[in-house]
Design an enzyme around this catalytic site. Structure first.
Site, short mmCIF file in Angstrom:
data_model
loop_
_atom_site.label_atom_id
_atom_site.label_comp_id
_atom_site.label_asym_id
_atom_site.label_seq_id
_atom_site.Cartn_x
_atom_site.Cartn_y
_atom_site.Cartn_z
CG ASN A 23 -6.78 -1.08 1.14
OD1 ASN A 23 -6.06 -0.77 0.21
ND2 ASN A 23 -6.30 -1.46 2.32
CB CYS A 35 -0.95 -0.01 1.19
SG CYS A 35 -1.99 -1.47 1.20
CG HIS A 82 -3.28 3.16 1.86
ND1 HIS A 82 -3.79 2.75 0.66
CD2 HIS A 82 -3.37 2.10 2.71
CE1 HIS A 82 -4.17 1.48 0.77
NE2 HIS A 82 -3.92 1.07 2.00
O1 UT7 Z 1 -3.93 -1.44 3.30
C1 UT7 Z 1 -3.08 -1.92 4.28
C2 UT7 Z 1 -3.40 -1.37 5.57
N1 UT7 Z 1 -4.51 -2.07 6.16
C3 UT7 Z 1 -5.20 -1.47 7.10
O2 UT7 Z 1 -4.93 -0.33 7.40
C4 UT7 Z 1 -6.26 -2.23 7.84
C5 UT7 Z 1 -6.33 -1.72 9.25
N2 UT7 Z 1 -7.33 -2.40 10.04
C6 UT7 Z 1 -8.65 -2.15 9.92
O3 UT7 Z 1 -9.07 -1.39 9.07
C7 UT7 Z 1 -9.58 -2.81 10.90
O4 UT7 Z 1 -8.84 -3.47 11.90
C8 UT7 Z 1 -10.57 -3.84 10.26
C9 UT7 Z 1 -11.61 -3.10 9.43
C10 UT7 Z 1 -9.81 -4.81 9.38
C11 UT7 Z 1 -11.30 -4.60 11.34
O5 UT7 Z 1 -11.98 -3.69 12.18
P1 UT7 Z 1 -11.87 -3.82 13.78
O6 UT7 Z 1 -12.74 -2.79 14.34
O7 UT7 Z 1 -10.40 -3.77 14.12
O8 UT7 Z 1 -12.49 -5.23 14.04
P2 UT7 Z 1 -11.82 -6.51 14.77
O9 UT7 Z 1 -10.85 -7.17 13.87
O10 UT7 Z 1 -11.35 -6.09 16.13
O11 UT7 Z 1 -13.07 -7.43 14.97
C12 UT7 Z 1 -14.14 -7.07 15.85
C13 UT7 Z 1 -15.19 -8.14 15.80
C14 UT7 Z 1 -14.64 -9.55 15.99
O12 UT7 Z 1 -15.60 -10.29 16.70
P3 UT7 Z 1 -15.45 -10.53 18.27
O13 UT7 Z 1 -14.13 -11.22 18.45
O14 UT7 Z 1 -15.46 -9.16 18.88
O15 UT7 Z 1 -16.64 -11.34 18.61
C15 UT7 Z 1 -14.52 -10.08 14.59
O16 UT7 Z 1 -14.63 -11.50 14.54
O17 UT7 Z 1 -15.80 -8.15 14.50
C16 UT7 Z 1 -15.70 -9.46 13.93
N3 UT7 Z 1 -15.55 -9.29 12.48
C17 UT7 Z 1 -16.59 -9.13 11.66
N4 UT7 Z 1 -17.92 -9.12 11.90
C18 UT7 Z 1 -18.71 -8.92 10.82
C19 UT7 Z 1 -14.39 -9.21 11.77
N5 UT7 Z 1 -14.68 -9.03 10.49
C20 UT7 Z 1 -16.03 -8.97 10.39
C21 UT7 Z 1 -16.92 -8.79 9.31
N6 UT7 Z 1 -18.25 -8.76 9.58
N7 UT7 Z 1 -16.49 -8.61 8.05
#
Ligand code: UT7
Length: 333
Positions: free
Chosen positions: A290, A118, A260
């Site tokens: 993204n 990225c 980005h």
């Molecule tokens: O381009 C390269 C750079 N990449 C980035 O900058 C990505 C940076 N990270 C992010 O944008 C975020 O971390 C994400 C969008 C990928 C994830 O968001 P988050 O708020 O950090 O969610 P999380 O991974 O902490 O997950 C929270 C909850 C989890 O459930 P529990 O453990 O709280 O029960 C996940 O299992 O959300 C769940 N979850 C989802 N639920 C519905 C994870 N993905 C999904 C989904 N739909 N797609």
């Protein structure tokens, strides 16, 4: 930026390309357990484009974006000295830049791929600028292009909701030092966290029976989203501040913040940390998701074509991602 400059560099045109096929959050919800509400509130993404035509690859998008940028300034492709294709999803591991060079008729250009995920476009633009600053080249085509839809595990809801396919291109041209528009840059890598975001090559468990050699293949994207998020909102503001400070500029000098396009919450958090007002954030995440190396030139092309950017505007561009690698460029338009 400690560069001895013989010439300045400026962006003289932009272009972009996206596949026509849109995939909405609702459509993704029929593939994995997720919802439009979850995706939109956590990321700001509504839909993304994916490349579905058989036989099409990152080169098709890169060629389209490049030709748009070339046409915009009525340049003869033979006048391009260097073509840098920033991509992490080439269709040839030896590089896809030469195929783009051939297809656009840039017969005199050296062409190579640059792999920095990225941050690829930011590093590509800085690399291009060095060749111009030191007088080696006059016209450099920098393309950021990725088709991560081909590398995503479509059963992994933590990653498949995020990515889309696109390409963006700019032509960076030499100019007088007084008109130089790449005012400063700051690039960093911390390889301690390389596992946070990768498309790893995995060896088979059994070796070749005679040579005892392990071969393998590349796997799907894996990401520790939480850690990458924390890294982005902590390191990107520091990088921007240090880049501005070096050239005695301040946050108040910034007209546009072009980060980005990874997650709307990251864009807002970075802007808030720097006390930059939200109306200065450039964002097209809702439509494209993204798009990795393409995200910055795609968004830049969009705002340029909408005539949002005025001459002399200061644009702070920052990329971040796998490596982990990140970087800032201060650009005077
Ligand atoms: O381009 C390269 C750079 N990449 C980035 O900058 C990505 C940076 N990270 C992010 O944008 C975020 O971390 C994400 C969008 C990928 C994830 O968001 P988050 O708020 O950090 O969610 P999380 O991974 O902490 O997950 C929270 C909850 C989890 O459930 P529990 O453990 O709280 O029960 C996940 O299992 O959300 C769940 N979850 C989802 N639920 C519905 C994870 N993905 C999904 C989904 N739909 N797609």
């Amino acid at each position: 930026m400690k560069t001895s400059m013989l010439q300045g560099a400026k962006i003289v045109s932009t272009g972009s390309a996206t596949p026509s096929i849109k995939v909405s959050n609702e459509q993704i919800s029929s593939i994995v357990e997720t919802s439009d509400e979850w995706i939109f509130t956590r990321t700001g993404i509504k839909e993304r484009r994916i490349l579905t035509e058989y036989g099409h690859s990152v080169t098709n998008l890169a060629v389209e974006a490049a030709l748009q940028a070339i046409t915009e300034v009525s340049m003869n492709p033979a006048d391009i000295d260097l073509l840098i294709l920033a991509t992490s999803s080439p269709n040839d591991l030896f590089g896809s830049a030469s195929s783009v060079q051939n297809q656009i008729g840039a017969i005199n250009a050296l062409a190579f791929d640059l792999t920095a995920a990225c941050s690829g476009f930011v590093i590509g633009l800085v690399t291009a600028a060095q060749f111009i600053f030191n007088g080696t080249y006059k016209n450099v085509l920098v393309i950021g292009a990725d088709v991560l839809s081909k590398w995503v595990d479509w059963s992994d809801r933590s990653t498949c909701i995020l990515f889309g396919d696109a390409a963006g291109a700019v032509i960076l041209q030499s100019c007088s030092i007084n008109s130089n528009s790449i005012l400063n840059f700051h690039l960093k890598t911390d390889g301690n966290y390389t596992d946070y975001l990768s498309i790893a090559y995995k060896e088979n468990l059994t070796p070749h029976p005679i040579l005892n050699l392990y071969q393998g293949s590349f796997k799907y994207i894996s990401m520790n989203g939480k850690e990458v998020y924390k890294f982005a909102v902590s390191q990107v503001p520091l990088s921007i501040i240090s880049c501005l400070k070096d050239i005695k500029m301040s946050i108040n000098d910034i007209d546009w913040l072009l980060l980005h396009q990874a997650n709307e919450r990251i864009l807002i958090a970075v802007a808030e940390k720097l006390a930059i007002s939200r109306d200065k954030i450039i964002s097209n995440l809702s439509e494209y998701g993204n798009t990795s190396a393409a995200s910055i030139p795609l968004a830049l092309n969009e705002v340029v074509k909408l005539n949002k950017i005025s001459n002399d505007d200061i644009i702070v561009i920052a990329g971040f991602g796998a490596g982990l690698t990140w970087g800032t460029i201060i650009l005077r338009w």
